[in-house]
Design a protein around this motif. Structure first.
Motif, mmCIF file in Angstrom:
data_model
loop_
_atom_site.group_PDB
_atom_site.id
_atom_site.type_symbol
_atom_site.label_atom_id
_atom_site.label_comp_id
_atom_site.label_asym_id
_atom_site.label_seq_id
_atom_site.Cartn_x
_atom_site.Cartn_y
_atom_site.Cartn_z
ATOM 1 N N CYS A 39 33.294 43.322 46.514
ATOM 2 C CA CYS A 39 32.559 42.124 45.704
ATOM 3 C C CYS A 39 32.473 42.355 44.269
ATOM 4 O O CYS A 39 31.697 43.128 43.779
ATOM 5 C CB CYS A 39 31.031 42.374 46.473
ATOM 6 N N GLU A 40 33.300 41.461 43.623
ATOM 7 C CA GLU A 40 33.710 41.535 42.299
ATOM 8 C C GLU A 40 33.117 40.526 41.487
ATOM 9 O O GLU A 40 33.155 39.132 41.951
ATOM 10 C CB GLU A 40 35.321 41.960 42.161
ATOM 11 N N THR A 41 33.257 40.787 40.147
ATOM 12 C CA THR A 41 33.067 39.482 39.197
ATOM 13 C C THR A 41 34.023 39.983 37.870
ATOM 14 O O THR A 41 33.808 40.660 37.298
ATOM 15 C CB THR A 41 31.883 39.414 38.489
ATOM 16 N N GLY A 42 35.346 39.485 38.249
ATOM 17 C CA GLY A 42 36.433 39.756 37.017
ATOM 18 C C GLY A 42 37.673 40.363 37.900
ATOM 19 O O GLY A 42 38.619 40.480 37.210
ATOM 20 N N ALA A 43 37.536 40.636 39.152
ATOM 21 C CA ALA A 43 38.568 41.263 39.894
ATOM 22 C C ALA A 43 39.393 42.494 39.404
ATOM 23 O O ALA A 43 40.617 42.653 39.607
ATOM 24 C CB ALA A 43 39.866 39.996 40.080
ATOM 25 N N HIS A 44 38.736 43.153 38.467
ATOM 26 C CA HIS A 44 39.522 44.416 38.041
ATOM 27 C C HIS A 44 40.003 45.383 38.891
ATOM 28 O O HIS A 44 40.748 46.087 38.843
ATOM 29 C CB HIS A 44 38.447 45.034 36.858
ATOM 30 N N LEU A 45 38.914 45.747 39.937
ATOM 31 C CA LEU A 45 39.316 46.539 41.063
ATOM 32 C C LEU A 45 40.584 46.045 42.211
ATOM 33 O O LEU A 45 41.468 46.975 42.178
ATOM 34 C CB LEU A 45 38.167 46.840 41.956
ATOM 35 N N SER A 46 40.269 44.750 42.207
ATOM 36 C CA SER A 46 41.730 44.161 42.981
ATOM 37 C C SER A 46 43.029 44.091 42.389
ATOM 38 O O SER A 46 43.999 44.384 42.911
ATOM 39 C CB SER A 46 41.284 42.690 43.568
ATOM 40 N N VAL A 47 43.006 44.020 41.056
ATOM 41 C CA VAL A 47 44.067 43.823 40.193
ATOM 42 C C VAL A 47 44.648 45.319 40.277
ATOM 43 O O VAL A 47 45.757 45.567 40.639
ATOM 44 C CB VAL A 47 44.058 43.576 38.846
ATOM 45 N N ALA A 48 43.697 46.550 40.111
ATOM 46 C CA ALA A 48 44.297 47.864 40.043
ATOM 47 C C ALA A 48 44.739 48.245 41.322
ATOM 48 O O ALA A 48 45.845 49.013 41.490
ATOM 49 C CB ALA A 48 43.182 48.502 39.694
ATOM 50 N N ALA A 49 44.135 47.612 42.626
ATOM 51 C CA ALA A 49 44.523 47.874 43.815
ATOM 52 C C ALA A 49 45.779 47.422 44.111
ATOM 53 O O ALA A 49 46.776 47.881 44.795
ATOM 54 C CB ALA A 49 43.706 47.594 45.017
ATOM 55 N N GLY A 50 46.161 46.297 43.602
ATOM 56 C CA GLY A 50 47.486 45.563 43.967
ATOM 57 C C GLY A 50 48.643 46.242 43.059
ATOM 58 O O GLY A 50 49.868 45.985 43.455
ATOM 59 N N GLU A 51 48.420 47.210 42.332
ATOM 60 C CA GLU A 51 49.312 47.914 41.605
ATOM 61 C C GLU A 51 49.788 49.272 42.246
ATOM 62 O O GLU A 51 50.386 49.901 41.755
ATOM 63 C CB GLU A 51 49.003 48.181 40.157
ATOM 64 N N ARG A 52 49.114 49.325 43.378
ATOM 65 C CA ARG A 52 49.256 50.714 43.813
ATOM 66 C C ARG A 52 49.853 50.523 45.506
ATOM 67 O O ARG A 52 49.469 49.238 45.867
ATOM 68 C CB ARG A 52 47.786 51.381 44.214
ATOM 69 N N GLU A 53 50.396 51.639 45.675
ATOM 70 C CA GLU A 53 51.031 51.456 47.237
ATOM 71 C C GLU A 53 49.853 51.770 48.206
ATOM 72 O O GLU A 53 48.955 52.493 47.834
ATOM 73 C CB GLU A 53 52.182 52.511 47.204
ATOM 74 N N GLY A 54 49.795 51.055 49.423
ATOM 75 C CA GLY A 54 48.940 51.420 50.499
ATOM 76 C C GLY A 54 47.578 50.717 49.971
ATOM 77 O O GLY A 54 47.530 49.815 49.441
ATOM 78 N N GLY A 55 46.739 51.413 50.526
ATOM 79 C CA GLY A 55 45.115 51.046 49.890
ATOM 80 C C GLY A 55 44.293 51.000 51.318
ATOM 81 O O GLY A 55 44.886 50.724 52.376
#
Length: 334
Positions: A68-84
């Protein structure tokens, strides 16, 4: 203002990791309270960029299943990693949704920034009122007779302009989009390019959701004594790195230099009502908080079956809350 929502989630047995989207808005007492309730936290007042990046990496290492985000920093970082491990998420800001565009998300993210109740209430009215309440309270100044330049004429910019006029300011509107400048002119505002208006401003407020709207070159043309204030969704709408000799003269007001000009920076260039004030009024934030909790209910549902990518929050999640608020005649959730 987010404590009741997080209390509700924790009381229902969820494990919660809390990190900031903008370190300037962190309240240490709130972090301590949430930690006492059982949340894992990586947040404190005065965090720098490296600290924030470390918080994001630690949060991903915690293996979250939902965000649950304001700014999507976590989702952007997750998108740069394999898996998750993330299965679904919520995003509350236009800036965050812009960051997610073009990413190959492996899970659905639901945006609630553009819900009618968010746009018509929060963006259009509440941001402007709270911004100027915060500025006037912290500086002990009024806007009477000041030339205020509002940069950005989206819904937030429109509300900020109207509230500035109500607080006594003489208001002009700048926007890079000629269609929005035309809309502002039709609404009766004096308009122009930022370059043409900035040199006569007593105060410039940004509401764009874009980085470095106030550039080094532009700030070097400002009159001495001009105030800079950010009311937008990006914490770096003002290029504060270009300012030198920064010295706090009163809490949340810094005297700075750029070239031979002396100007004043409010709240360190962070979002003003959150960094220097208390955010939304409690009764108005009830509806926002109710929608957030309802959105969390959607993404954790075992029946959730949406494809990866960005989606609007479905109507059935939030319309009942809006109906109850409308029946009461005030923006309060249930």
């Amino acid at each position: 203002e987010v404590i009741p929502a997080l209390e509700s989630v924790l009381e229902r047995g969820a494990s919660v990791f809390v990190l900031p989207s903008d370190p300037a808005t962190v309240r240490d007492e709130v972090v301590a309270y949430l930690r006492d309730l059982g949340a894992v936290t990586h947040a404190w007042q005065g965090m720098d960029t490296a600290d924030l990046q470390a918080a994001v990496h630690r949060a991903l290492g915690w293996a979250p299943t939902h965000t649950c985000e304001t700014g999507a920093h976590l989702s952007v970082a997750a998108g740069e990693r394999e898996g998750g491990t993330i299965r679904a998420g919520l995003e509350a800001t236009a800036a965050g949704i812009a960051r997610l565009q073009g990413l190959r998300l492996r899970y659905p993210v639901f945006s609630w920034d553009q819900l009618p109740v968010q746009e018509a209430l929060h963006h259009r009215y509440l941001v402007g009122v709270r911004t100027w309440q915060t500025f006037c309270e912290r500086t002990q100044l009024s806007l009477h007779g000041w030339h205020v330049v509002v940069v950005g004429f989206g819904l937030e910019g429109e509300g900020i302009a109207e509230a500035a006029r109500a607080f006594g300011g003489v208001v002009s509107v700048a926007d890079h989009d000629p269609a929005r400048r035309l809309e502002a002119a039709y609404a009766g505002w004096r308009t122009g390019s930022l370059d043409s208006l900035a040199h006569e401003a007593d105060l410039i407020v940004t509401a764009t959701g874009r980085s470095h709207v106030l550039t080094t070159e532009l700030m070097s043309t400002l009159r001495s004594g001009c105030f800079l204030l950010n009311a937008g969704g990006e914490r770096d709408e003002i290029d504060v790195d270009a300012l030198t000799d920064r010295r706090e003269v009163i809490p949340f007001v810094e005297q700075c230099r750029i070239g031979d000009r002396q100007i004043y920076l409010f709240a360190g260039g962070a979002t003003a009502d959150l960094a220097a004030g208390h955010g939304e009024s409690l009764n108005a934030f009830d509806l926002t908080q109710g929608i957030m909790v309802a959105g969390i209910g959607l993404i954790v549902s075992p029946e959730l079956d949406w494809p990866p990518g960005v989606h609007g929050l479905p109507d059935h999640v939030w319309r009942d809350l809006a109906s109850r608020a409308a029946q009461r005649g005030v923006p309060a959730g249930g």
